[in-house]
Design a protein around this motif. Structure first.
Motif, mmCIF file in Angstrom:
data_model
loop_
_atom_site.group_PDB
_atom_site.id
_atom_site.type_symbol
_atom_site.label_atom_id
_atom_site.label_comp_id
_atom_site.label_asym_id
_atom_site.label_seq_id
_atom_site.Cartn_x
_atom_site.Cartn_y
_atom_site.Cartn_z
ATOM 1 N N PRO A 79 0.801 -1.224 0.000
ATOM 2 C CA PRO A 79 0.000 0.000 0.000
ATOM 3 C C PRO A 79 0.838 1.280 0.000
ATOM 4 O O PRO A 79 0.455 2.276 -0.618
ATOM 5 N N ALA A 80 1.982 1.251 0.676
ATOM 6 C CA ALA A 80 2.820 2.460 0.728
ATOM 7 C C ALA A 80 3.354 2.797 -0.662
ATOM 8 O O ALA A 80 3.410 3.980 -1.053
ATOM 9 N N PHE A 81 3.751 1.780 -1.420
ATOM 10 C CA PHE A 81 4.287 2.022 -2.761
ATOM 11 C C PHE A 81 3.180 2.529 -3.695
ATOM 12 O O PHE A 81 3.419 3.391 -4.545
ATOM 13 N N LEU A 82 1.979 1.964 -3.548
ATOM 14 C CA LEU A 82 0.875 2.402 -4.406
ATOM 15 C C LEU A 82 0.487 3.848 -4.076
ATOM 16 O O LEU A 82 0.260 4.656 -4.976
ATOM 17 N N LEU A 83 0.453 4.162 -2.788
ATOM 18 C CA LEU A 83 0.120 5.534 -2.380
ATOM 19 C C LEU A 83 1.129 6.534 -2.939
ATOM 20 O O LEU A 83 0.761 7.615 -3.411
ATOM 21 N N ALA A 84 2.409 6.168 -2.893
ATOM 22 C CA ALA A 84 3.459 7.054 -3.412
ATOM 23 C C ALA A 84 3.236 7.297 -4.904
ATOM 24 O O ALA A 84 3.425 8.422 -5.386
ATOM 25 N N GLY A 85 2.820 6.271 -5.613
ATOM 26 C CA GLY A 85 2.553 6.420 -7.043
ATOM 27 C C GLY A 85 1.357 7.310 -7.303
ATOM 28 O O GLY A 85 1.383 8.163 -8.190
ATOM 29 N N LEU A 86 0.293 7.118 -6.535
ATOM 30 C CA LEU A 86 -0.910 7.951 -6.704
ATOM 31 C C LEU A 86 -0.574 9.405 -6.415
ATOM 32 O O LEU A 86 -1.017 10.322 -7.107
ATOM 33 N N ASP A 87 0.223 9.621 -5.368
ATOM 34 C CA ASP A 87 0.595 10.975 -4.975
ATOM 35 C C ASP A 87 1.449 11.641 -6.052
ATOM 36 O O ASP A 87 1.320 12.840 -6.313
ATOM 37 N N ALA A 88 2.315 10.848 -6.707
ATOM 38 C CA ALA A 88 3.239 11.419 -7.699
ATOM 39 C C ALA A 88 2.513 11.929 -8.939
ATOM 40 O O ALA A 88 2.931 12.904 -9.554
ATOM 41 N N THR A 89 1.416 11.292 -9.319
ATOM 42 C CA THR A 89 0.778 11.636 -10.594
ATOM 43 C C THR A 89 0.156 13.031 -10.581
ATOM 44 O O THR A 89 0.284 13.777 -11.540
ATOM 45 N N GLY A 90 -0.539 13.374 -9.528
ATOM 46 C CA GLY A 90 -1.004 14.752 -9.362
ATOM 47 C C GLY A 90 -2.296 15.119 -10.069
ATOM 48 O O GLY A 90 -2.909 16.132 -9.726
ATOM 49 N N THR A 91 -2.756 14.359 -11.041
ATOM 50 C CA THR A 91 -3.975 14.736 -11.775
ATOM 51 C C THR A 91 -5.229 14.268 -11.031
ATOM 52 O O THR A 91 -5.145 13.440 -10.119
ATOM 53 N N GLU A 92 -6.411 14.804 -11.449
ATOM 54 C CA GLU A 92 -7.664 14.392 -10.794
ATOM 55 C C GLU A 92 -7.942 12.916 -11.054
ATOM 56 O O GLU A 92 -8.393 12.195 -10.182
ATOM 57 N N GLN A 93 -7.714 12.506 -12.305
ATOM 58 C CA GLN A 93 -7.939 11.112 -12.678
ATOM 59 C C GLN A 93 -6.593 10.426 -12.866
ATOM 60 O O GLN A 93 -5.601 11.062 -13.233
ATOM 61 N N ILE A 94 -6.590 9.123 -12.626
ATOM 62 C CA ILE A 94 -5.359 8.354 -12.831
ATOM 63 C C ILE A 94 -5.675 7.159 -13.724
ATOM 64 O O ILE A 94 -6.770 6.603 -13.672
ATOM 65 N N ARG A 95 -4.695 6.815 -14.567
ATOM 66 C CA ARG A 95 -4.862 5.660 -15.457
ATOM 67 C C ARG A 95 -3.975 4.533 -14.927
ATOM 68 O O ARG A 95 -2.791 4.757 -14.618
ATOM 69 N N ILE A 96 -4.553 3.352 -14.800
ATOM 70 C CA ILE A 96 -3.781 2.174 -14.369
ATOM 71 C C ILE A 96 -3.836 1.156 -15.506
ATOM 72 O O ILE A 96 -4.929 0.774 -15.943
ATOM 73 N N GLU A 97 -2.667 0.756 -15.983
ATOM 74 C CA GLU A 97 -2.596 -0.226 -17.069
ATOM 75 C C GLU A 97 -2.092 -1.552 -16.508
ATOM 76 O O GLU A 97 -1.055 -1.596 -15.829
ATOM 77 N N LEU A 98 -2.845 -2.629 -16.806
ATOM 78 C CA LEU A 98 -2.567 -3.930 -16.188
ATOM 79 C C LEU A 98 -2.498 -5.033 -17.236
ATOM 80 O O LEU A 98 -3.199 -4.962 -18.256
ATOM 81 N N ARG A 99 -1.682 -6.038 -16.938
ATOM 82 C CA ARG A 99 -1.662 -7.235 -17.796
ATOM 83 C C ARG A 99 -2.307 -8.399 -17.058
ATOM 84 O O ARG A 99 -3.257 -8.975 -17.504
ATOM 85 N N ASP A 100 -1.764 -8.746 -15.895
ATOM 86 C CA ASP A 100 -2.436 -9.718 -15.028
ATOM 87 C C ASP A 100 -1.991 -9.446 -13.600
ATOM 88 O O ASP A 100 -1.239 -8.513 -13.340
ATOM 89 N N GLY A 101 -2.453 -10.300 -12.685
ATOM 90 C CA GLY A 101 -2.232 -10.041 -11.260
ATOM 91 C C GLY A 101 -0.804 -10.198 -10.789
ATOM 92 O O GLY A 101 -0.488 -9.845 -9.654
ATOM 93 N N LEU A 102 0.085 -10.718 -11.642
ATOM 94 C CA LEU A 102 1.474 -10.917 -11.219
ATOM 95 C C LEU A 102 2.467 -10.114 -12.047
ATOM 96 O O LEU A 102 3.668 -10.180 -11.814
ATOM 97 N N LYS A 103 1.968 -9.353 -13.019
ATOM 98 C CA LYS A 103 2.854 -8.535 -13.861
ATOM 99 C C LYS A 103 2.805 -7.081 -13.371
ATOM 100 O O LYS A 103 1.804 -6.643 -12.803
ATOM 101 N N PRO A 104 3.886 -6.341 -13.613
ATOM 102 C CA PRO A 104 3.910 -4.962 -13.117
ATOM 103 C C PRO A 104 2.752 -4.127 -13.675
ATOM 104 O O PRO A 104 2.369 -4.277 -14.829
ATOM 105 N N ALA A 105 2.221 -3.259 -12.821
ATOM 106 C CA ALA A 105 1.176 -2.321 -13.225
ATOM 107 C C ALA A 105 1.812 -0.986 -13.553
ATOM 108 O O ALA A 105 2.854 -0.635 -12.997
#
Lengths: 239, 372
Positions: free
Chosen positions: B320-346
């Motif tokens: 959760p800490a790493f995900l929060l840091a990523g959300l905080d870094a983006t700065g925009t109102e909306q965020i895009r998350i691109e996924l392949r599967d549950g074990l590949k990097p997002a």
């Protein structure tokens, strides 16, 4: 009903005498007066009087820390429903018993301390076969390689054929660096081996040990026991 | 030396020089701040041989000179000075500092023991970009750098200047942040800069504003902003080839309200944070993101929020800490998350809210956790 007083004073046993450890489950309250003042209101608790005279009051939470305790040497006076524990520093713990639910008294064996060698031995076996977790291309020549000052955990050869002495610890501290330094000094005298590089390997290496090792030209490597065992990391890495 | 300085400027200068260099010194002289008064300006210098900081302020000089004073003591004194001009008078051995009715006598240290400060060579190529853009770039990227000295190259931020762009990249092997900004005046070169030094440079850039000049040289990099300069040694070694890690395709795209996801994540993560390696699992599907965390000792938590989901639904777990840091870094109102599967990097990216909104070219790559 309070138990009959057994020992008027604890922590000052005669040589050769074996004192039992006492445990009371009791509804009690306590007042401590010393470096500060504190009060425990009435509740059911575990009161321990250890063989060395330490007195501790435990609640039903926490692994090791009592609510209140007095380190030995202590003087314990049992006066009816009240125990008064004092020590030479002027601290005083007064325990008032309302109801003793149970009391046990046992002689425990002499404590030999924690045995942590198992981790180091496992690390040694895992790192020896092969020691590439320490550096690529490293090959183990011998485990427990003898020196005049004791055996060094691993003697290895690097890709260039140079000798590498590896000391393995669970926690890498300054003592480990000092120990490896002594081994290296002896190993450098062996013309078949010299020059010998040193590497300290541990699951965690303290910052002071890193600095000392680097200042002496000794390498250090932190290893993950789970990875060595082939267990999957809970948090995989990108690379 | 005899001079008169404005209190706030003097306090800021001393405090910046001492703070930027830090407290880890290996020689007594390095605990000092070198004050040099000449040509109407007072220059404060500090270094720990890895980082060198220099700041210059205007002062009234009656007598030029150089003194080396204990940095921390001086910084503590001037921070508590009353709001009145500061007078310094004395020689290398002893300096009298007066401010209002307060008078201090401070013993000087040997000026000769202070090392020559690392500085950019005069003919080195210089790149220029907006200070606020530089500060934002660093704050978004440097958070992904490692704090573990066991792998020194990961404690740095790679600055890659080419084709008129400055690209910053940092990774601690669990996540990667990379972003580019345009130079106003371009320069070419690559430098692996200690993250802490870069963050100090970014902080100074944010305070001073205007432009920041970047001087990339062999073994060191310098940042010049206004009257301040910070030069730091580079980290030796090869930074990982991070471009090979960036996925070229994805199966599922999620667009979600960043603040909403961040707040939900912080609530759910409360049960995860108490225990190391406790992930928060995100289920994407049916127009909803469902967050869930379980901690065997504390309990569990769940929360859902609406999201636009394009592609197959899936579950993925993150620190959760790493995900929060990523959300905080983006700065925009909306965020895009691109996924392949549950074990590949997002991949996390800022998402433009409308056609007019300019978004940062930020990519935050995050490795998921395994859930047993």
């Amino acid at each position: 009903m309070l138990p009959e007083p057994v020992t008027p004073s604890v922590g000052r046993g005669r040589a050769g005498s074996v004192r039992p450890m006492r445990m009371l489950i009791a509804r009690c309250s306590a007042v401590y007066d010393g470096r500060l003042s504190s009060t425990l209101t009435s509740a059911v608790r575990l009161v321990m009087v250890k063989a060395d005279g330490c007195v501790a009051i435990h609640a039903d939470v926490g692994a090791y820390k009592p609510l209140n305790w007095m380190n030995a040497p202590n003087h314990l006076v049992e006066d009816g429903d009240t125990w008064e524990v004092t020590n030479p520093k002027g601290e005083r713990l007064t325990i008032t018993f309302e109801q003793v639910l149970d009391e046990l008294s046992y002689e425990l064996d002499t404590e030999r301390g924690l045995t942590l060698d198992g981790v180091e031995r496992e690390l040694q076996l895992l790192l020896a076969d092969p020691p590439t977790h320490l550096e690529p291309g490293l090959k183990c020549v011998q485990r427990e390689f003898r020196t005049d000052l004791g055996p060094v955990d691993l003697l290895c050869r690097d890709v260039d054929g140079g000798a590498v002495a590896v000391e393995i610890k669970r926690i890498g501290e300054i003592d480990g660096v000092e120990q490896l330094t002594r081994y290296l000094e002896r190993l450098q005298r062996d013309p078949m081996l010299a020059p010998v590089r040193g590497v300290l390997a541990a699951t965690t290496i303290k910052p002071q040990a890193r600095v000392l090792a680097e200042s002496r030209g000794i390498g250090w490597v932190e290893v993950d026991l789970g990875v060595l065992r082939g267990e999957e990391e809970p948090h995989p890495r990108l690379f | 030396m005899k001079l008169r300085a404005e209190r706030t400027e003097f306090a800021d200068a001393v405090s910046w020089a001492t703070r930027t260099v830090g407290a880890r010194v290996t020689l007594p002289a390095l605990s000092g701040v070198l004050l040099e008064a000449v040509d109407g300006r007072l220059t404060c210098q500090a270094t720990d041989l890895e980082v060198a900081a220099e700041i210059s302020i205007p002062v009234e000089i009656d007598e030029p000179g150089r003194v080396l004073l204990p940095g921390r003591l001086l910084a503590q004194l001037v921070a508590r000075f009353p709001n009145a001009p500061v007078n310094l008078e004395g020689d290398a051995d002893r300096v009298e500092i007066t401010c209002g009715r307060a008078t201090f006598h401070v013993r000087g240290m040997q000026v000769e023991d202070f090392p020559t400060l690392a500085a950019p060579t005069e003919d080195a190529a210089q790149g220029v970009l907006k200070a606020d853009a530089f500060a934002r770039l660093v704050s978004q990227v440097a958070r992904a750098a490692s704090t573990d000295d066991g792998r020194p190259v990961l404690t740095g931020v790679q600055l890659d200047a080419s084709d008129g762009m400055l690209t910053a990249a940092a990774t601690d092997s669990y996540r990667l942040a990379v972003r580019s900004v345009a130079f106003d005046q371009a320069v070419d070169g690559v430098a692996l800069v200690p993250a802490r030094s870069l963050q100090e440079a970014a902080k100074a850039a944010g305070e001073v504003g205007g432009n920041v000049t970047v001087v990339l040289e062999e073994g060191q990099v310098s940042f010049l902003f206004g009257d301040r300069r910070l030069t730091t040694k580079l980290i030796e070694g090869s930074f990982p080839n991070y471009r090979a890690l960036l996925p070229d395709a994805h199966e599922t795209t999620v667009v979600v309200d960043r603040a909403g996801l961040s707040e939900a994540l912080q609530r759910v993560a409360i049960v995860a944070m108490g225990q190391a390696n406790t992930p928060v699992t995100l289920h994407f599907g049916d127009g909803s993101v469902d967050l869930q965390a379980t901690n065997q000792e504390m309990g569990d938590a769940a929360e859902a929020l609406p999201a636009e989901i394009d592609g197959e639904g899936l579950s993925i777990s993150f620190n959760p800490a790493f995900l929060l840091a990523g959300l905080d870094a983006t700065g925009t109102e909306q965020i895009r998350i691109e996924l392949r599967d549950g074990l590949k990097p997002a991949v996390l990216k800022p998402e433009a809210d409308g056609d007019d909104e300019r978004i940062d070219d930020l990519t935050y790559l995050l490795m998921p956790m395994r859930v047993s």
